[in-house]
Design a protein around this motif. Structure first.
Motif, PDB file in Angstrom:
ATOM      1  N   SER A 291      44.335  33.681  43.325  1.00 40.74           N
ATOM      2  CA  SER A 291      45.458  33.061  43.684  1.00 40.74           C
ATOM      3  C   SER A 291      46.631  33.989  44.395  1.00 40.74           C
ATOM      4  CB  SER A 291      46.088  32.234  42.811  1.00 40.74           C
ATOM      5  OG  SER A 291      46.859  33.037  41.816  1.00 40.74           O
ATOM      6  N   PHE A 292      47.446  33.264  45.282  1.00 38.25           N
ATOM      7  CA  PHE A 292      48.513  34.142  46.054  1.00 38.25           C
ATOM      8  C   PHE A 292      49.892  33.895  45.693  1.00 38.25           C
ATOM      9  CE2 PHE A 292      44.640  34.216  48.422  1.00 38.25           C
ATOM     10  CZ  PHE A 292      44.470  35.509  48.606  1.00 38.25           C
ATOM     11  N   VAL A 300      48.037  39.590  44.951  1.00 37.04           N
ATOM     12  CA  VAL A 300      46.895  38.599  44.757  1.00 37.04           C
ATOM     13  C   VAL A 300      46.803  38.641  43.112  1.00 37.04           C
ATOM     14  CG1 VAL A 300      45.076  40.426  45.083  1.00 37.04           C
ATOM     15  CG2 VAL A 300      44.515  38.027  44.853  1.00 37.04           C
ATOM     16  N   SER A 301      46.750  37.379  42.741  1.00 39.27           N
ATOM     17  CA  SER A 301      46.397  37.211  41.226  1.00 39.27           C
ATOM     18  C   SER A 301      45.274  36.958  40.855  1.00 39.27           C
ATOM     19  CB  SER A 301      47.462  36.240  40.541  1.00 39.27           C
ATOM     20  OG  SER A 301      48.975  36.646  40.806  1.00 39.27           O
ATOM     21  N   LEU A 302      44.563  37.889  40.057  1.00 43.67           N
ATOM     22  CA  LEU A 302      43.040  37.709  39.649  1.00 43.67           C
ATOM     23  C   LEU A 302      42.682  37.131  38.395  1.00 43.67           C
ATOM     24  CD1 LEU A 302      41.687  40.888  41.517  1.00 43.67           C
ATOM     25  CD2 LEU A 302      41.945  38.535  42.260  1.00 43.67           C
ATOM     26  N   LYS A 337      43.167  39.327  30.577  1.00 41.22           N
ATOM     27  CA  LYS A 337      42.155  38.358  31.096  1.00 41.22           C
ATOM     28  C   LYS A 337      42.786  38.352  32.697  1.00 41.22           C
ATOM     29  CE  LYS A 337      40.297  33.795  30.740  1.00 41.22           C
ATOM     30  NZ  LYS A 337      40.266  32.797  30.052  1.00 41.22           N
ATOM     31  N   PHE A 338      44.022  38.536  32.997  1.00 41.35           N
ATOM     32  CA  PHE A 338      44.708  38.345  34.351  1.00 41.35           C
ATOM     33  C   PHE A 338      45.336  39.890  34.779  1.00 41.35           C
ATOM     34  CE2 PHE A 338      45.673  34.827  31.377  1.00 41.35           C
ATOM     35  CZ  PHE A 338      44.925  33.856  31.862  1.00 41.35           C
ATOM     36  N   ILE A 339      45.463  39.758  36.059  1.00 43.04           N
ATOM     37  CA  ILE A 339      45.900  41.024  36.592  1.00 43.04           C
ATOM     38  C   ILE A 339      46.547  40.563  38.021  1.00 43.04           C
ATOM     39  CG2 ILE A 339      43.673  41.741  37.881  1.00 43.04           C
ATOM     40  CD1 ILE A 339      44.686  44.359  37.410  1.00 43.04           C
ATOM     41  N   THR A 340      47.591  41.094  38.515  1.00 43.27           N
ATOM     42  CA  THR A 340      48.270  40.958  39.848  1.00 43.27           C
ATOM     43  C   THR A 340      48.309  42.252  40.447  1.00 43.27           C
ATOM     44  OG1 THR A 340      49.543  39.065  39.059  1.00 43.27           O
ATOM     45  CG2 THR A 340      50.282  40.229  41.194  1.00 43.27           C
ATOM     46  N   CYS A 354      36.004  43.168  36.471  1.00 47.19           N
ATOM     47  CA  CYS A 354      36.604  42.811  35.093  1.00 47.19           C
ATOM     48  C   CYS A 354      35.406  42.603  34.133  1.00 47.19           C
ATOM     49  CB  CYS A 354      37.068  41.250  35.203  1.00 47.19           C
ATOM     50  SG  CYS A 354      37.302  40.495  33.567  1.00 47.19           S
ATOM     51  N   ARG A 355      35.784  43.760  33.316  1.00 46.22           N
ATOM     52  CA  ARG A 355      34.757  43.990  32.246  1.00 46.22           C
ATOM     53  C   ARG A 355      35.129  43.170  30.820  1.00 46.22           C
ATOM     54  NH1 ARG A 355      34.774  50.574  32.040  1.00 46.22           N
ATOM     55  NH2 ARG A 355      33.462  50.902  34.050  1.00 46.22           N
ATOM     56  N   PHE A 356      34.271  42.568  30.283  1.00 47.03           N
ATOM     57  CA  PHE A 356      34.520  41.743  29.089  1.00 47.03           C
ATOM     58  C   PHE A 356      33.623  42.256  28.068  1.00 47.03           C
ATOM     59  CE2 PHE A 356      32.198  39.479  32.502  1.00 47.03           C
ATOM     60  CZ  PHE A 356      31.022  39.115  31.975  1.00 47.03           C
ATOM     61  N   TYR A 357      34.286  42.462  26.969  1.00 46.28           N
ATOM     62  CA  TYR A 357      33.483  42.955  25.692  1.00 46.28           C
ATOM     63  C   TYR A 357      33.472  42.023  24.333  1.00 46.28           C
ATOM     64  CZ  TYR A 357      34.668  47.354  27.808  1.00 46.28           C
ATOM     65  OH  TYR A 357      34.722  48.470  28.922  1.00 46.28           O
ATOM     66  N   GLY A 358      32.513  42.285  23.731  1.00 46.27           N
ATOM     67  CA  GLY A 358      32.327  41.531  22.532  1.00 46.27           C
ATOM     68  C   GLY A 358      32.397  42.365  21.204  1.00 46.27           C
ATOM     69  N   LYS A 359      31.819  41.801  20.160  1.00 42.42           N
ATOM     70  CA  LYS A 359      32.141  42.483  18.838  1.00 42.42           C
ATOM     71  C   LYS A 359      31.428  44.003  18.806  1.00 42.42           C
ATOM     72  CE  LYS A 359      31.413  42.037  14.009  1.00 42.42           C
ATOM     73  NZ  LYS A 359      30.698  40.947  12.838  1.00 42.42           N
ATOM     74  N   TYR A 360      30.139  44.045  19.608  1.00 42.52           N
ATOM     75  CA  TYR A 360      29.423  45.186  19.633  1.00 42.52           C
ATOM     76  C   TYR A 360      29.381  46.149  20.662  1.00 42.52           C
ATOM     77  CZ  TYR A 360      27.545  42.977  15.321  1.00 42.52           C
ATOM     78  OH  TYR A 360      27.543  42.417  14.154  1.00 42.52           O
TER      79      TYR A 360
END
Length: 438
Positions: A291-292, A300-302, A337-340, A354-360
């Protein structure tokens, strides 16, 4: 001693005589195992020597210390029982009795099919009345229901369970008797669908990517009538086409270009020995929304979005940088979770992930590309309508000229573009002449 290991039956006695004693090892009611005469000659019983290879022996270099212990290699359940060690020196005869108990862990069937019943037992030969048995599964204590024999003894040397992935692995039986402890272990391997190993495993994929939904059966299993279904959000039978190059136990399928609507629950299945084996898994689709902000021109917001975030514990944004060899590295690591991003900045242009991580550890990533741009100058409407823009960048001008030049002998499709190119070129030449005069 554990079956297939080496057992050492102790026999130690320091005789008063300086002469070498005679030593005889026997299994009670089953004959001589090994004996050594005072002269030093040695003999083995026929059951303990196969083709010149002796399973039982006494290390002679320990005799001077009065140690006549018997070593038995690769002990079997049939080796269990009472043994005697007789040491004779002069007029002295010493007899030492040793009880050897063989512990063995075995399962029935040897390779249980997942979701079927199986049993695993701890057998001790001969069985010591009043012994205690404890089970350890994958380094954790395992509690099971006790059984009571006809004479009132409580035993727990047999476990009966349903085969599940958590019960696969190392099983250790610990036997306690009269202050002594013995143990034996076995690896329990289960047959069935081994990849994914558990139901409801999540598979992560970004929009537009290719993803493989795994369905691999145990080695040696040839499933018949393999099939794939999509269970949620709407049930559908998938036309699964299996590659001829795949091994017969691999029934995985590939989605060539993942779309947002592909998310949901899937099930693979196949029949083995008359039993239908199934495995459910969830495809989680990731995407980046942009979004802008109206108050911040050029930004730009991601937002990193997943169709299921139940396993996600952390988000991380990185800018991916490539060198001239194509090797990549990351920089500008930011959490959240967000970045501008200021997309007008040269340092921010290119690929963001965007990297997303879990418990392991890391679960997956999804990327967003910020177009490489320079300062823009106003363009004529004819150029804008064709998704083109003017630039003061010399490389861009040269590219346009190169594309336009073959058209000079033909009808010009974009006269406005040619005018712009010439105008920019003339302005650039004028600026260079002015710099030379200075």
């Amino acid at each position: 001693a554990e079956a297939d290991s080496q057992a050492v039956l102790p026999c130690k006695y320091k005789p008063n005589s300086i002469y070498s004693p005679a030593v005889i090892w026997s299994k009670v009611n089953n004959g001589t195992i090994w004996k050594k005469k005072k002269s030093g000659l040695q003999f083995w019983g026929s059951d303990w020597s196969v083709k010149g290879n002796q399973r039982a022996r006494c290390p002679h270099y320990e005799f001077s210390r009065g140690d006549y212990s018997l070593q038995i290699k690769n002990v079997r359940e049939g080796d269990g029982g009472l043994f005697s060690c007789t040491v004779q020196t002069g007029d002295q005869v010493i007899i030492i009795l040793v009880m050897l108990r063989i512990i063995k862990v075995s399962s029935s069937p040897s390779f249980p099919i997942l979701d079927n019943s199986f049993s695993i037992s701890c057998n001790v030969t001969p069985w010591p009345y009043g012994a205690s048995v404890q089970w350890i599964v994958n380094n954790s204590s395992f509690m099971q229901q006790m059984e009571i024999t006809s004479d009132g003894e409580t035993i727990n040397n047999v476990v009966r369970e349903r085969a599940t992935p958590r019960l696969a692995g190392n099983w250790t039986c610990v036997v306690g008797y009269e202050g002594k402890v013995g143990r034996a272990s076995a690896t329990l391997t289960m047959k069935g669908i081994t990849k994914p190993f558990e139901d409801n495993t999540k598979v992560y994929a970004p929009v537009g990517s290719e993803v493989t939904l795994p369905c691999v059966f145990s080695s040696g299993l040839v499933p018949s009538s393999p099939a794939w279904e999509k269970l949620k959000p709407s049930p559908i039978l998938l036309p699964a086409s299996f590659s001829p190059s795949q091994p017969v136990m691999d029934k995985s399928i590939t989605l060539k270009e993942v779309q947002l609507e592909d998310e949901g629950m899937y099930r693979c299945s196949g029949t083995v020995s008359g039993q239908r084996l199934t495995r459910n898994m969830e495809l989680v689709v990731a995407k980046i929304d942009s979004s802008f902000p109206s108050k911040e021109r050029g930004y730009v917001s991601l937002t990193c979005k997943l169709t299921n975030t139940s396993e996600v514990t952390e988000y991380e944004w990185v800018r991916v940088v490539y060198d001239h060899n194509g090797n990549q590295s990351v920089e500008s690591i930011q959490k959240g979770k967000f970045i501008t991003i200021n997309k007008m900045s040269v340092e921010n242009q290119g690929e963001w992930a965007c990297r997303f991580y879990g418990k392991y550890g890391i679960l997956g990533n999804v990327t967003y590309h910020i177009q490489i741009m320079s300062k823009l100058s106003p363009c004529m409407s004819a150029v804008t309508n064709h998704s083109l823009c003017c630039s003061n960048n010399s490389e861009t001008i040269l590219t346009i000229l190169h594309i336009s030049s073959p058209q000079r002998n033909q009808i010009l499709q974009y006269p406005a573009l040619e005018t712009i190119v010439h105008t920019i070129s003339n302005e650039r030449e004028q600026r260079e002449r002015n710099r030379e005069k200075k």
